[in-house]
Design a protein around this motif. Structure first.
Motif, PDB file in Angstrom:
ATOM      1  N   VAL A  48       0.865  -1.192   0.000  1.00 33.43           N
ATOM      2  CA  VAL A  48       0.000   0.000   0.000  1.00 33.43           C
ATOM      3  C   VAL A  48       0.895   1.234   0.000  1.00 33.43           C
ATOM      4  O   VAL A  48       2.094   1.149   0.240  1.00 33.43           O
ATOM      5  CB  VAL A  48      -0.954   0.027   1.214  1.00 33.43           C
ATOM      6  N   SER A  81       1.841   4.802   1.746  1.00 33.05           N
ATOM      7  CA  SER A  81       1.717   5.553   2.993  1.00 33.05           C
ATOM      8  C   SER A  81       1.211   6.948   2.661  1.00 33.05           C
ATOM      9  O   SER A  81       1.231   7.359   1.494  1.00 33.05           O
ATOM     10  CB  SER A  81       3.074   5.631   3.691  1.00 33.05           C
ATOM     11  N   PRO A  82       0.787   7.729   3.663  1.00 35.65           N
ATOM     12  CA  PRO A  82       0.369   9.104   3.397  1.00 35.65           C
ATOM     13  C   PRO A  82       1.461   9.941   2.731  1.00 35.65           C
ATOM     14  O   PRO A  82       1.178  10.877   1.998  1.00 35.65           O
ATOM     15  CB  PRO A  82       0.012   9.655   4.781  1.00 35.65           C
ATOM     16  N   THR A 137      -5.444  -5.734   7.084  1.00 33.59           N
ATOM     17  CA  THR A 137      -6.396  -4.674   6.786  1.00 33.59           C
ATOM     18  C   THR A 137      -7.599  -4.853   7.695  1.00 33.59           C
ATOM     19  O   THR A 137      -8.099  -5.970   7.860  1.00 33.59           O
ATOM     20  CB  THR A 137      -6.848  -4.720   5.308  1.00 33.59           C
ATOM     21  N   GLN A 196      -2.272   3.772   7.125  1.00 36.55           N
ATOM     22  CA  GLN A 196      -3.233   4.751   6.609  1.00 36.55           C
ATOM     23  C   GLN A 196      -4.643   4.275   6.901  1.00 36.55           C
ATOM     24  O   GLN A 196      -4.877   3.098   7.129  1.00 36.55           O
ATOM     25  CB  GLN A 196      -3.052   4.960   5.107  1.00 36.55           C
ATOM     26  N   SER A 197      -5.565   5.214   6.910  1.00 36.93           N
ATOM     27  CA  SER A 197      -7.000   4.932   7.046  1.00 36.93           C
ATOM     28  C   SER A 197      -7.702   5.570   5.864  1.00 36.93           C
ATOM     29  O   SER A 197      -7.435   6.726   5.535  1.00 36.93           O
ATOM     30  CB  SER A 197      -7.563   5.532   8.337  1.00 36.93           C
ATOM     31  N   LYS A 198      -8.587   4.822   5.245  1.00 39.37           N
ATOM     32  CA  LYS A 198      -9.320   5.337   4.087  1.00 39.37           C
ATOM     33  C   LYS A 198     -10.816   5.281   4.370  1.00 39.37           C
ATOM     34  O   LYS A 198     -11.343   4.233   4.713  1.00 39.37           O
ATOM     35  CB  LYS A 198      -9.030   4.494   2.843  1.00 39.37           C
ATOM     36  N   ARG A 199     -11.461   6.424   4.210  1.00 41.20           N
ATOM     37  CA  ARG A 199     -12.918   6.485   4.347  1.00 41.20           C
ATOM     38  C   ARG A 199     -13.548   5.988   3.056  1.00 41.20           C
ATOM     39  O   ARG A 199     -13.280   6.520   1.991  1.00 41.20           O
ATOM     40  CB  ARG A 199     -13.383   7.904   4.635  1.00 41.20           C
ATOM     41  N   ARG A 200     -14.357   4.971   3.153  1.00 41.91           N
ATOM     42  CA  ARG A 200     -15.086   4.424   2.007  1.00 41.91           C
ATOM     43  C   ARG A 200     -16.553   4.784   2.204  1.00 41.91           C
ATOM     44  O   ARG A 200     -17.328   4.014   2.724  1.00 41.91           O
ATOM     45  CB  ARG A 200     -14.901   2.908   1.918  1.00 41.91           C
ATOM     46  N   LEU A 221     -14.623   2.253   7.244  1.00 43.64           N
ATOM     47  CA  LEU A 221     -13.263   2.762   7.333  1.00 43.64           C
ATOM     48  C   LEU A 221     -12.330   1.577   7.084  1.00 43.64           C
ATOM     49  O   LEU A 221     -12.462   0.534   7.723  1.00 43.64           O
ATOM     50  CB  LEU A 221     -13.001   3.362   8.715  1.00 43.64           C
ATOM     51  N   GLU A 222     -11.426   1.746   6.131  1.00 42.95           N
ATOM     52  CA  GLU A 222     -10.454   0.706   5.789  1.00 42.95           C
ATOM     53  C   GLU A 222      -9.118   1.131   6.384  1.00 42.95           C
ATOM     54  O   GLU A 222      -8.597   2.202   6.042  1.00 42.95           O
ATOM     55  CB  GLU A 222     -10.360   0.592   4.274  1.00 42.95           C
ATOM     56  N   HIS A 224      -5.158   0.173   7.067  1.00 38.47           N
ATOM     57  CA  HIS A 224      -4.025  -0.687   6.708  1.00 38.47           C
ATOM     58  C   HIS A 224      -3.006  -0.628   7.827  1.00 38.47           C
ATOM     59  O   HIS A 224      -2.618   0.448   8.272  1.00 38.47           O
ATOM     60  CB  HIS A 224      -3.396  -0.225   5.397  1.00 38.47           C
TER      61      HIS A 224
END
Length: 106
Positions: free
Chosen positions: A46, A48-49, A59, A86-90, A101-102, A104
């Motif tokens: 993945v 990173s920011p 995950t 990282q965190s991803k808003r889905r 919230l996904e 990693h």
């Protein structure tokens, strides 16, 4: 109607200590919070920011209201300690997709 992943699929619990920033003595973290989730322990690459490619060993899929900013500390159900990459808003914003919230983890 806002859809989310059904709670019955959140069969795992992790503990997250949210990253708050840097201080004169190093990184600071908020109090530990238990997060109900689905944990997928699959290794993948993945970003990173900061844009680097890093290896994620797990995950986590949780409700959108979970708090897990990058660099937060996470403790998995088996006791393993790791960090949030990282965190991803889905969030489908009403499209009927399962909002979540996904997260990693290293």
């Amino acid at each position: 109607m806002v859809r989310r992943i059904p709670r019955r699929y959140f069969i795992h619990k992790i503990t997250v200590e949210p990253y708050r920033g840097e201080s004169s003595v190093g990184q600071t973290f908020g109090p530990p919070v238990e997060v109900r989730c689905f944990l997928d322990e699959q290794t993948r690459v993945v970003r990173s920011p900061g844009g680097e490619q890093v290896t994620s060993t797990s995950t986590v899929f949780a409700d959108l209201d979970a708090i897990a900013p990058p660099q937060s500390l996470a403790t998995l159900p088996d006791g393993r300690k790791t960090k949030v990459i990282q965190s991803k808003r889905r969030d489908g914003a009403g499209l009927g997709t399962p909002n979540h919230l996904e997260i990693h983890l290293e």
